[in-house]
Motif scaffolding. Structure first.
Motif, PDB file in Angstrom:
ATOM      1  N   THR A  16      -8.707   7.145  38.742  1.00  0.00           N
ATOM      2  CA  THR A  16      -8.226   6.373  37.587  1.00  0.00           C
ATOM      3  C   THR A  16      -9.253   5.282  37.236  1.00  0.00           C
ATOM      4  O   THR A  16      -9.671   5.156  36.077  1.00  0.00           O
ATOM      5  N   ARG A  59       5.054  15.783  40.282  1.00  0.00           N
ATOM      6  CA  ARG A  59       4.662  14.984  39.115  1.00  0.00           C
ATOM      7  C   ARG A  59       3.407  15.588  38.510  1.00  0.00           C
ATOM      8  O   ARG A  59       2.431  15.840  39.220  1.00  0.00           O
ATOM      9  N   LEU A  95      -0.438   6.783  39.498  1.00  0.00           N
ATOM     10  CA  LEU A  95      -0.134   6.891  40.920  1.00  0.00           C
ATOM     11  C   LEU A  95      -1.273   6.297  41.741  1.00  0.00           C
ATOM     12  O   LEU A  95      -1.052   5.633  42.752  1.00  0.00           O
ATOM     13  N   GLU A 143      -6.292  17.547  41.293  1.00  0.00           N
ATOM     14  CA  GLU A 143      -6.867  17.069  40.027  1.00  0.00           C
ATOM     15  C   GLU A 143      -7.823  18.108  39.477  1.00  0.00           C
ATOM     16  O   GLU A 143      -8.677  18.612  40.212  1.00  0.00           O
TER      17      GLU A 143
HETATM   18  C1  LIG Z   1      -4.974   9.539  43.049  1.00  0.00           C
HETATM   19  C2  LIG Z   1      -5.220   8.954  41.904  1.00  0.00           C
HETATM   20  O1  LIG Z   1      -4.294   8.929  40.929  1.00  0.00           O
HETATM   21  C3  LIG Z   1      -4.475   9.600  39.740  1.00  0.00           C
HETATM   22  C4  LIG Z   1      -3.229   9.394  38.951  1.00  0.00           C
HETATM   23  C5  LIG Z   1      -2.206  10.265  39.024  1.00  0.00           C
HETATM   24  C6  LIG Z   1      -0.829  10.005  38.483  1.00  0.00           C
HETATM   25  O2  LIG Z   1      -0.578   8.964  37.909  1.00  0.00           O
HETATM   26  O3  LIG Z   1       0.042  10.851  38.675  1.00  0.00           O
HETATM   27  C7  LIG Z   1      -2.398  11.463  39.642  1.00  0.00           C
HETATM   28  C8  LIG Z   1      -3.576  11.813  40.182  1.00  0.00           C
HETATM   29  C9  LIG Z   1      -4.769  11.030  40.044  1.00  0.00           C
HETATM   30  O4  LIG Z   1      -5.612  11.647  39.154  1.00  0.00           O
HETATM   31  C10 LIG Z   1      -6.495   8.279  41.620  1.00  0.00           C
HETATM   32  O5  LIG Z   1      -6.557   7.477  40.697  1.00  0.00           O
HETATM   33  O6  LIG Z   1      -7.471   8.568  42.346  1.00  0.00           O
END
Ligand SMILES: C=C(O[C@@H]1C=C(C(=O)O)C=C[C@H]1O)C(=O)O
Length: 158
Positions: A16, A59, A95, A143
């Motif tokens: 993120t 999710r 997340l 991802e």
């Molecule tokens: C694990 C991370 O979270 C990111 C955010 C996510 C979400 O909000 O569901 C899911 C996977 C990731 O791409 C990250 O930022 O590395």
């Protein structure tokens, strides 16, 4: 894999945060596609060491820059280990921004695939997954980097 993609696929800190940085001012948004209780796929259960047919919190999100999806992600957290973590309240918050605040966070090695996301129609060059653990809480995060990200950042095709 090209070095440019390796830098994305192998990163172990918050995707993120990296996307926001790479977006260079483009507005970032977590678009919630689906969030429910359900049965993980077989390969997901195996990655978590979870017996088949156990319920998990599922999710699916798209990580969007300027409303274009650059990454689609599917996270699977076994229900038995949720222990009051209010994940359903995350909504469109990342997340990752919650996970990476946990002081005792442990991340497994990252597994990589060239296969497309099994849960989404958009295609892209690479996918990856790893398991995060914090205490008894575990979540498999998968991802998939999409073609829009390749285009927007001028990355090689693979
Ligand atoms: C694990 C991370 O979270 C990111 C955010 C996510 C979400 O909000 O569901 C899911 C996977 C990731 O791409 C990250 O930022 O590395």
């Amino acid at each position: 894999m090209s070095p440019a993609w390796w830098a994305w696929v192998a990163t172990r800190d918050s995707l993120t945060a990296r996307l926001i940085e790479a977006g260079a001012g483009r507005p970032f948004r977590v678009c919630l596609l689906d969030q429910r209780l359900g049965k993980p796929r077989r390969d997901e259960a195996q990655a978590l060491g979870l017996p088949l047919d156990r319920l998990a919190w599922l999710r699916e999100v798209a990580l969007c820059l300027d409303e274009r999806p650059w990454v689609v992600a599917r996270s699977v957290a076994p229900l038995a280990h949720l222990r009051g973590q209010r994940l359903e309240r995350l909504g469109e918050r990342s997340l990752g921004s919650w996970l990476f605040r946990q002081p005792d966070l442990v991340r497994s090695p990252i597994e990589v695939t060239a296969a497309p996301a099994p849960f989404h129609r958009l295609t892209g060059p690479w996918g990856r997954r790893s398991v995060f653990r914090h205490g008894r809480f575990a979540v498999l995060v998968q991802e998939f980097f999409l073609d829009a990200m390749t285009d927007e950042l001028g990355l090689p095709s693979r």
